[in-house]
Design a protein around this motif. Sequence first.
Motif, short mmCIF file in Angstrom:
data_model
loop_
_atom_site.label_atom_id
_atom_site.label_comp_id
_atom_site.label_asym_id
_atom_site.label_seq_id
_atom_site.Cartn_x
_atom_site.Cartn_y
_atom_site.Cartn_z
N VAL A 42 -22.56 -16.80 -31.22
CA VAL A 42 -23.10 -15.59 -30.57
C VAL A 42 -24.35 -15.89 -29.75
N GLY A 43 -24.74 -17.15 -29.68
CA GLY A 43 -25.92 -17.53 -28.93
C GLY A 43 -26.43 -18.88 -29.39
N THR A 44 -27.72 -19.10 -29.20
CA THR A 44 -28.34 -20.37 -29.56
C THR A 44 -29.63 -20.12 -30.33
N LYS A 45 -29.87 -20.94 -31.36
CA LYS A 45 -31.15 -20.91 -32.08
C LYS A 45 -31.94 -22.13 -31.64
N TYR A 46 -33.12 -21.86 -31.08
CA TYR A 46 -33.98 -22.94 -30.61
C TYR A 46 -35.14 -23.12 -31.59
N GLN A 47 -35.42 -24.36 -31.95
CA GLN A 47 -36.58 -24.66 -32.78
C GLN A 47 -37.75 -24.99 -31.87
N LEU A 48 -38.87 -24.35 -32.15
CA LEU A 48 -40.05 -24.46 -31.29
C LEU A 48 -41.28 -24.80 -32.11
N VAL A 60 -36.12 -19.29 -32.64
CA VAL A 60 -35.90 -18.07 -31.88
C VAL A 60 -34.42 -18.03 -31.50
N LYS A 61 -33.82 -16.85 -31.65
CA LYS A 61 -32.42 -16.67 -31.28
C LYS A 61 -32.34 -16.11 -29.87
N VAL A 62 -31.48 -16.73 -29.06
CA VAL A 62 -31.26 -16.30 -27.68
C VAL A 62 -29.76 -16.06 -27.52
N PRO A 63 -29.35 -14.90 -27.00
CA PRO A 63 -27.92 -14.58 -26.90
C PRO A 63 -27.25 -15.22 -25.69
N GLU A 64 -27.56 -16.44 -25.43
CA GLU A 64 -27.02 -17.16 -24.28
C GLU A 64 -26.44 -18.49 -24.76
N PRO A 65 -25.49 -19.05 -24.02
CA PRO A 65 -25.02 -20.39 -24.37
C PRO A 65 -26.18 -21.39 -24.31
N GLN A 66 -26.04 -22.46 -25.05
CA GLN A 66 -27.08 -23.48 -25.11
C GLN A 66 -27.33 -24.08 -23.74
N THR A 103 -38.75 -13.99 -38.20
CA THR A 103 -37.58 -14.06 -37.34
C THR A 103 -37.99 -13.68 -35.92
N ALA A 104 -37.32 -14.27 -34.94
CA ALA A 104 -37.66 -13.98 -33.55
C ALA A 104 -36.40 -14.02 -32.70
N ARG A 105 -36.44 -13.24 -31.63
CA ARG A 105 -35.36 -13.25 -30.65
C ARG A 105 -36.00 -13.19 -29.26
N ALA A 106 -35.24 -13.60 -28.28
CA ALA A 106 -35.69 -13.51 -26.88
C ALA A 106 -34.46 -13.29 -26.02
N ASP A 107 -34.68 -12.76 -24.83
CA ASP A 107 -33.57 -12.53 -23.90
C ASP A 107 -33.09 -13.82 -23.26
N ASP A 108 -34.00 -14.80 -23.14
CA ASP A 108 -33.68 -16.04 -22.43
C ASP A 108 -34.68 -17.10 -22.83
N ILE A 109 -34.38 -18.34 -22.47
CA ILE A 109 -35.31 -19.45 -22.61
C ILE A 109 -35.40 -20.11 -21.23
N VAL A 110 -36.62 -20.36 -20.78
CA VAL A 110 -36.83 -20.92 -19.45
C VAL A 110 -37.67 -22.18 -19.58
N ILE A 111 -37.13 -23.29 -19.08
CA ILE A 111 -37.87 -24.55 -19.13
C ILE A 111 -38.96 -24.51 -18.06
N VAL A 112 -40.19 -24.84 -18.48
CA VAL A 112 -41.33 -24.87 -17.57
C VAL A 112 -41.33 -26.23 -16.88
N VAL A 113 -41.20 -26.22 -15.57
CA VAL A 113 -41.18 -27.47 -14.80
C VAL A 113 -42.64 -27.89 -14.58
N PRO A 114 -42.98 -29.16 -14.97
CA PRO A 114 -44.35 -29.62 -14.76
C PRO A 114 -44.76 -29.57 -13.29
N LYS A 115 -46.02 -29.30 -13.06
CA LYS A 115 -46.53 -29.28 -11.67
C LYS A 115 -46.23 -30.62 -11.01
#
Length: 123
Positions: A42-48, A60-66, A103-115
């Motif tokens: 049903v989504g992806t669990k990311y460890q942070l 955090v659980k995100v309802p998107e594919p990995q 417990t935590a959820r988010a709509d999305d996960i966005v990778i921060v691109v280094p400057k």
Amino acid sequence: MKLKVNNQRFSLVQVAGDNKVILVGAIADRAYKDGKVTDEVVGTKYQLVCPAAKYADFYVKVPEPQKITAEEIEAATAPIEVTLPGFVGRFYRLDGASDYDFTARADDIVIVVPKGKEKGADA
């Protein structure tokens, strides 16, 4: 009126001390039926981990594919910073338990691109 901790919602900044955290793992988030895990993803669990909060960690659980595999995370030569649009965290306690869990959820996960590494930037 009693204040109930499990009714409080927390932002990423309140939990992590920053709007960015470091991604350290990812696994499929599976559905449960009758208290048992199923094969339905049903989504992806990311460890942070949170550098600004003494490296506290949580999932955090995100309802998107990995978006990034465990192998890519392990192979990274630098920390992978991410932001979590729509993040909501809360504490909960199971019946009879004395300690709270988080417990935590988010709509999305966005990778921060280094400057300097942005698309089209000269390296």
